[in-house]
Write a protein that holds these residues in place. Structure first.
Motif, PDB file in Angstrom:
ATOM      1  N   ALA A   1      29.641  53.680  50.854  1.00 40.10           N
ATOM      2  CA  ALA A   1      30.241  54.277  52.106  1.00 40.10           C
ATOM      3  C   ALA A   1      29.319  55.482  52.547  1.00 40.10           C
ATOM      4  CB  ALA A   1      31.520  55.075  52.057  1.00 40.10           C
ATOM      5  N   GLN A   2      28.935  56.186  51.608  1.00 40.00           N
ATOM      6  CA  GLN A   2      27.938  57.313  52.054  1.00 40.00           C
ATOM      7  C   GLN A   2      26.661  56.750  52.568  1.00 40.00           C
ATOM      8  OE1 GLN A   2      27.781  59.516  48.275  1.00 40.00           O
ATOM      9  NE2 GLN A   2      30.083  60.328  48.737  1.00 40.00           N
ATOM     10  N   ILE A   3      25.968  55.963  51.684  1.00 39.52           N
ATOM     11  CA  ILE A   3      25.008  55.442  52.088  1.00 39.52           C
ATOM     12  C   ILE A   3      25.063  54.715  53.524  1.00 39.52           C
ATOM     13  CG2 ILE A   3      23.115  53.697  51.563  1.00 39.52           C
ATOM     14  CD1 ILE A   3      23.891  53.948  48.816  1.00 39.52           C
ATOM     15  N   ALA A   4      26.021  54.212  53.855  1.00 43.61           N
ATOM     16  CA  ALA A   4      26.088  53.454  55.009  1.00 43.61           C
ATOM     17  C   ALA A   4      26.182  54.442  56.319  1.00 43.61           C
ATOM     18  CB  ALA A   4      27.338  52.533  55.037  1.00 43.61           C
ATOM     19  N   LYS A   5      26.989  55.489  55.991  1.00 44.18           N
ATOM     20  CA  LYS A   5      27.101  56.772  56.972  1.00 44.18           C
ATOM     21  C   LYS A   5      25.597  57.531  57.251  1.00 44.18           C
ATOM     22  CE  LYS A   5      29.496  61.117  57.796  1.00 44.18           C
ATOM     23  NZ  LYS A   5      30.318  62.118  57.363  1.00 44.18           N
ATOM     24  N   ARG A   6      25.163  57.495  56.320  1.00 40.91           N
ATOM     25  CA  ARG A   6      23.706  58.228  56.412  1.00 40.91           C
ATOM     26  C   ARG A   6      22.558  57.451  57.119  1.00 40.91           C
ATOM     27  NH1 ARG A   6      23.324  59.890  50.823  1.00 40.91           N
ATOM     28  NH2 ARG A   6      22.040  58.120  50.440  1.00 40.91           N
ATOM     29  N   ASN A   7      22.717  55.922  56.754  1.00 40.48           N
ATOM     30  CA  ASN A   7      21.945  55.078  57.432  1.00 40.48           C
ATOM     31  C   ASN A   7      22.212  54.744  58.840  1.00 40.48           C
ATOM     32  OD1 ASN A   7      20.377  55.160  55.226  1.00 40.48           O
ATOM     33  ND2 ASN A   7      21.214  53.211  54.655  1.00 40.48           N
ATOM     34  N   SER A   8      23.578  55.180  59.132  1.00 42.47           N
ATOM     35  CA  SER A   8      23.950  54.883  60.892  1.00 42.47           C
ATOM     36  C   SER A   8      23.557  56.221  61.607  1.00 42.47           C
ATOM     37  CB  SER A   8      25.487  54.573  60.739  1.00 42.47           C
ATOM     38  OG  SER A   8      26.317  55.705  60.282  1.00 42.47           O
TER      39      SER A   8
ATOM     40  N   GLY B   1      32.197  57.298  39.862  1.00 40.68           N
ATOM     41  CA  GLY B   1      33.379  57.727  40.944  1.00 40.68           C
ATOM     42  C   GLY B   1      32.560  58.121  42.140  1.00 40.68           C
ATOM     43  N   GLY B   2      33.304  58.181  43.220  1.00 37.10           N
ATOM     44  CA  GLY B   2      32.912  58.410  44.464  1.00 37.10           C
ATOM     45  C   GLY B   2      32.603  57.230  44.975  1.00 37.10           C
TER      46      GLY B   2
ATOM     47  N   GLN C   1      19.512  54.375  42.792  1.00 40.43           N
ATOM     48  CA  GLN C   1      20.037  55.374  41.535  1.00 40.43           C
ATOM     49  C   GLN C   1      21.520  55.536  41.793  1.00 40.43           C
ATOM     50  OE1 GLN C   1      18.783  56.585  38.964  1.00 40.43           O
ATOM     51  NE2 GLN C   1      16.779  55.666  39.120  1.00 40.43           N
ATOM     52  N   GLU C   2      21.913  55.785  43.265  1.00 39.58           N
ATOM     53  CA  GLU C   2      23.247  56.020  43.621  1.00 39.58           C
ATOM     54  C   GLU C   2      24.114  54.776  43.258  1.00 39.58           C
ATOM     55  OE1 GLU C   2      23.542  57.321  47.698  1.00 39.58           O
ATOM     56  OE2 GLU C   2      22.414  59.154  47.397  1.00 39.58           O
ATOM     57  N   LEU C   3      23.852  53.565  43.355  1.00 36.06           N
ATOM     58  CA  LEU C   3      24.617  52.643  43.232  1.00 36.06           C
ATOM     59  C   LEU C   3      24.574  52.371  41.476  1.00 36.06           C
ATOM     60  CD1 LEU C   3      23.446  50.206  46.044  1.00 36.06           C
ATOM     61  CD2 LEU C   3      25.530  51.195  45.757  1.00 36.06           C
ATOM     62  N   MET C   4      23.604  52.703  41.093  1.00 36.36           N
ATOM     63  CA  MET C   4      23.730  52.508  39.646  1.00 36.36           C
ATOM     64  C   MET C   4      24.610  53.340  38.886  1.00 36.36           C
ATOM     65  SD  MET C   4      19.578  52.001  38.418  1.00 36.36           S
ATOM     66  CE  MET C   4      19.686  53.256  37.264  1.00 36.36           C
TER      67      MET C   4
END
Length: 196
Positions: A107-114, A102-103, A94-97
């Motif tokens: 990067a947010q997804i990568a940070k959350r998963n790391s 904007g935004g 949903q976020e990628l769609m």
């Protein structure tokens, strides 16, 4: 002057009485008494008490689990992790769609998963409180008493009575008597006088 006298001398009769007293003897033999007390019948049935101790949770708190429980927990955790993964991927999709809004979703997804989950530590008890479960069923005692009545036999003995009647013997000990005596008694006739 001499007076004529008639002298009477009497003697009463005397009766003699000899008495033999009666004799009476009474004996009362004791009654024959027999008492027998049969023993009472006592029947006692006891159902023993039962104490059940379940330490399964205490062993689990110390990570000493049965293999079937480990398999069930692993299967449940795998199922929960798969549902969480599907939900996470749906959210990330949903976020990628909406990347055009904007935004920087990548990067947010990568940070959350790391980042791993925040670890928390707290004082705990091993095993935990009330992890050992006990259940007690008290014993039951059933008592049956069959009382026996006493056997009483009484034999009555009649009294022994002996009687000897008394006797009275009557005798004449002295006969009655009458003695008549005359003094100064004279018969005076015509030219005649006689001393009686």
């Amino acid at each position: 002057m001499e007076l004529a006298q008639i002298r009477l001398e009497s003697q009463n009769a005397k009766i003699g009485m000899r008495t033999i007293k009666p004799v009476q003897e009474i004996k009362q033999p004791k009654a024959d008494l027999s008492i027998e007390q049969p023993k009472a019948e006592v029947k006692i049935e006891t159902t023993p008490g039962k104490l059940t101790i379940d330490q399964t949770e205490a062993w689990a708190d110390m990570d000493l689990k049965h293999i079937s429980r480990r398999i069930a927990e692993a299967a449940d955790k795998g199922y929960q992790d798969s549902l969480e993964g599907i939900a996470r991927r749906a959210q990330e999709g949903q976020e990628l769609m909406t990347i055009e809004n904007g935004g920087n979703p990548i990067a947010q997804i990568a940070k959350r998963n790391s980042e791993g989950p925040e670890l928390q530590f707290n004082v705990g008890w091993i095993p935990s409180h009330f992890s050992v479960k006990t259940n007690y069923v008290p014993a039951e005692v059933d008592i049956e008493v069959n009382v026996k009545n006493p056997n009483i036999n009484v034999g009555i003995n009649k009294p022994i009575h002996e009687y000897t009647p008394g006797k009275v013997n009557i005798t004449l000990e002295q006969r009655q008597s009458l003695k008549v005596d005359f003094a100064n008694l004279k018969y005076i006739g015509v030219n005649y006088e006689q001393q009686i």
